[in-house]
Design a protein around this motif. Sequence first.
Motif, short mmCIF file in Angstrom:
data_model
loop_
_atom_site.label_atom_id
_atom_site.label_comp_id
_atom_site.label_asym_id
_atom_site.label_seq_id
_atom_site.Cartn_x
_atom_site.Cartn_y
_atom_site.Cartn_z
N THR A 29 34.21 30.02 39.23
CA THR A 29 34.29 31.26 40.01
C THR A 29 33.26 32.26 39.51
N VAL A 30 33.32 33.45 40.08
CA VAL A 30 32.39 34.54 39.79
C VAL A 30 32.31 34.77 38.28
N PRO A 31 31.17 34.93 37.66
CA PRO A 31 29.84 35.04 38.26
C PRO A 31 29.00 33.78 38.11
N HIS A 32 29.64 32.60 37.98
CA HIS A 32 28.88 31.40 37.56
C HIS A 32 28.61 30.38 38.66
N ILE A 90 36.49 27.88 35.26
CA ILE A 90 35.65 28.72 34.41
C ILE A 90 35.14 29.89 35.23
N GLY A 91 35.09 31.04 34.60
CA GLY A 91 34.62 32.26 35.27
C GLY A 91 34.85 33.43 34.35
N ASN A 92 34.58 34.61 34.87
CA ASN A 92 34.79 35.81 34.06
C ASN A 92 34.93 37.02 34.97
N PRO A 93 36.12 37.62 35.10
CA PRO A 93 37.34 37.28 34.39
C PRO A 93 38.11 36.16 35.11
#
Length: 294
Positions: free
Chosen positions: A71-74, A18-21
């Motif tokens: 991953t980023v930003p979590h 999970i992350g974005n992007p």
Amino acid sequence: MSTDRLNIDGHTRIFGLIGNPVGHTMSPVIHNTLAAYYGHNLIYGAFPVADDPVKAVEGAYALGIGGLNVTVPHKSAVIPALVETDDFAFKIGAVNTLVRMDEKGGYKGYNTDMPGLYRAMCQEDITIAGETVVILGAGGAARAVAMMTASKGAVRVSVLNRTVSKAEAIVKEITALYPDCQMCAGSIYDLHDLPEEKFLCIQATSTGMSPHADQAVIEDGAFYERIHTGFDLVYNPYDTKFMQLVRQAGGKAYNGLNMLLYQGVVAYELWNDMQVGEEAVSLVRRRLKEEMGL
Ligand code: ATR
């Protein structure tokens, strides 16, 4: 197109990021290659999570997801959603791997980035215990690297950053946890106060990442004369400007691909309660390089 049927059935365990992007991620290559190599009935995908990572983690647990990378930003925002956090991940303040704990009704968070970096360094016979280390950067990655090097017995750690106050904050915090390690903060623009002996330099800024491959956070050739080994956390491009400058001055240089690889390997080991062997690691490394067009 291959007409082979994927062997997915009612027992297939599902993992993901999970992350974005998440579109650029290479983690599916790592985990799906390891699953195929070991014949494990699991698949790994990527879940774009823009908002509310806590809800995403709770939903993943309810759906029976076996484990997640974050991953980023979590990486910090998911911590309140966990039933437990590994001590070292807690100190770093960031988790990148969630391990399902059915007996506790949730996930335990780990940070495999730093064990991944440590394993990548061990693989190249780079020692940290007793070493003098200079870290470039004072963001989340640099902070974790400072924590890892202090915890592994570096005798001196200098943190150099564009914004010196951020380097000072890291030094203050880590000195309180590891008082035996002599730490100091400095500016990337004032290189007069470097350690006297040659040092291991870990490049932990985002400078030099594609598409800015022609940049290095420090360009001064005299600085590179002092480095015996340079380790760049960046792996795209494969040969960064920082690495080229280290080599031109006579030092050894490594990129961050093995760190990426081993953070995945350590996560896979946690999820499957096993040790991944070097043959499987080599296969994954080949696949990652293919994915990068190398
Ligand atoms: P990460 O979580 O990957 O560490 P970050 O927290 O945004 O990302 O940190 C980025 C690091 O790269 C910081 O050390 C940043 O310096 P500042 O703290 O002064 O912002 C550094 N950085 C980014 N672009 C830079 C540039 N053009 N020149 C020098 N340092 C740069």
